[in-house]
Design an enzyme around this catalytic site. Structure first.
Site, PDB file in Angstrom:
ATOM      1  CD  GLU A   1      -3.210   0.411   0.258  1.00  0.00           C
ATOM      2  OE1 GLU A   1      -2.759   1.478  -0.198  1.00  0.00           O
ATOM      3  OE2 GLU A   1      -4.389   0.051   0.086  1.00  0.00           O
TER       4      GLU A   1
ATOM      5  NE  ARG B   1      -5.415  -2.062   9.079  1.00  0.00           N
ATOM      6  CZ  ARG B   1      -5.479  -1.560   7.846  1.00  0.00           C
ATOM      7  NH1 ARG B   1      -5.139  -0.309   7.609  1.00  0.00           N
ATOM      8  NH2 ARG B   1      -5.911  -2.308   6.842  1.00  0.00           N
TER       9      ARG B   1
ATOM     10  CG  ASP C   1      -7.132   0.211  -1.716  1.00  0.00           C
ATOM     11  OD1 ASP C   1      -6.759   1.082  -0.910  1.00  0.00           O
ATOM     12  OD2 ASP C   1      -6.892  -0.996  -1.545  1.00  0.00           O
TER      13      ASP C   1
ATOM     14  CG  ASN D   1      -8.398   3.212   0.907  1.00  0.00           C
ATOM     15  OD1 ASN D   1      -7.183   3.360   0.824  1.00  0.00           O
ATOM     16  ND2 ASN D   1      -8.964   2.021   0.919  1.00  0.00           N
TER      17      ASN D   1
ATOM     18  CG  ASN E   1      -6.515   2.135   5.039  1.00  0.00           C
ATOM     19  OD1 ASN E   1      -5.739   1.190   4.999  1.00  0.00           O
ATOM     20  ND2 ASN E   1      -7.369   2.382   4.063  1.00  0.00           N
TER      21      ASN E   1
ATOM     22  CD  GLU F   1     -12.671  -8.189   6.530  1.00  0.00           C
ATOM     23  OE1 GLU F   1     -12.039  -9.260   6.663  1.00  0.00           O
ATOM     24  OE2 GLU F   1     -13.227  -7.855   5.473  1.00  0.00           O
TER      25      GLU F   1
END
EC number: 3.1.1.17
Length: 291
Positions: A10, A93, A196, A146, A95, A113
């Site tokens: 990422e 958390r 994303d 995101n 991102n 999740e």
């Protein structure tokens, strides 16, 4: 170009001063740096999932990991916490994140999740870390904060909340760093799956990575229309940035987490990093955190 697979690659960032691509592997809790000259990947392990990395003006990096902002000194591998947030949300958390045109670091949170496909809704927020280390909350009740970037004239902020399957545009005050007045810019088509990471090119068009859609798409913010699609050889495409000596190459991260064994066997490139050339458009240099 990077064969070393990432569980959840990422937040790619081109670092001119190192002539290298910096990125994170969220689920492996690593900040990585790949040199196209030596083809080597170096990495620093951290003690929590790291959602994003950005360049600092004075060298080294600012990172968002767990629910805190921190500095990473690459040479000593030291991580220095700046601020802890959301301590009342142990399942959250950080991102994706990026630095704005005035050197402030924007990064957002999400709920992890609790089981495959199960997560608490609207637990995320978007924060701005100022150069004096103060923080403001810009948005609340997000699902998965995101991709983000700013228009070339610095008057618009673009942001993705992945579970809205859309890109939104906000008015942005470059002097205060505040955002306001959200508007829907683009809603993804079914086959594009979920948005994303995102970056902007030198023509002011947005590039959005489509996780589970195996592509990046180019969107014109003026018209709200998709104008280009580039397909990639693996489905879980996570983010993109421009880089290389003249910012004419696009680097694209991917993930293998979330693919079952049968799919993984058919997806030899899952988790690798790709380079797209010949797009006919360049990117712009990354902003640096001003502290």
């Amino acid at each position: 170009v990077v064969k070393e697979k990432n569980r959840m690659g990422e937040c790619p960032v081109w670092e001119e001063r190192e002539n290298a691509l910096v990125y994170v592997d969220i689920n492996s809790q690593k900040v990585c740096r790949w040199s196209p000259v030596t083809n080597e990947v170096q990495s620093v392990s951290v003690d929590a999932r790291v959602g994003s990395v950005a360049l600092r003006q004075c060298g080294g990096y600012v990172i968002a990991l767990g629910t805190r902002f921190a500095f990473l000194d690459w040479d000593t591998q030291a991580v220095t916490t700046i601020l802890e947030l959301e301590q009342d949300k142990p399942n959250n958390r950080f991102n994706d994140g990026k630095v704005d045109p005035k050197g402030r670091f924007f990064a957002g949170t999400m709920a992890e999740e609790t089981a495959p496909g199960v997560r608490a809704r609207r637990q995320g927020a978007l924060y701005t870390l100022f150069p004096d280390h103060s923080v403001i909350k810009q948005l609340d009740q997000l699902d998965i904060s995101n991709g983000l970037d700013w228009s070339l004239d610095h008057r618009t902020f673009f942001h993705i909340d992945s579970l809205s399957y859309a890109v939104h545009a906000f008015s942005y005050d470059v002097h205060t760093g505040k955002i306001a007045c959200p508007k829907l810019l683009y809603h993804l088509e079914k086959e594009e799956q979920m948005p994303d990471g995102m970056c902007i090119d030198a023509e002011g068009k947005l590039w959005v990575a489509c996780i589970d859609g195996g592509r990046v798409i180019r969107i014109d913010p003026e018209t709200g229309k998709r104008i280009q699609t580039v397909r990639l050889p693996t489905p879980r495409i996570t983010s993109c940035c421009f880089g290389g000596k003249d910012y004419s190459e696009m680097f694209v991260t991917s993930a293998y987490d979330g693919l079952d064994e049968a799919t993984l066997a058919k997806e030899p490139h899952a988790g690798e990093i790709f380079k797209i050339t010949g797009l006919g458009v360049k990117g712009i240099p990354q902003n640096l955190y001003a502290a």
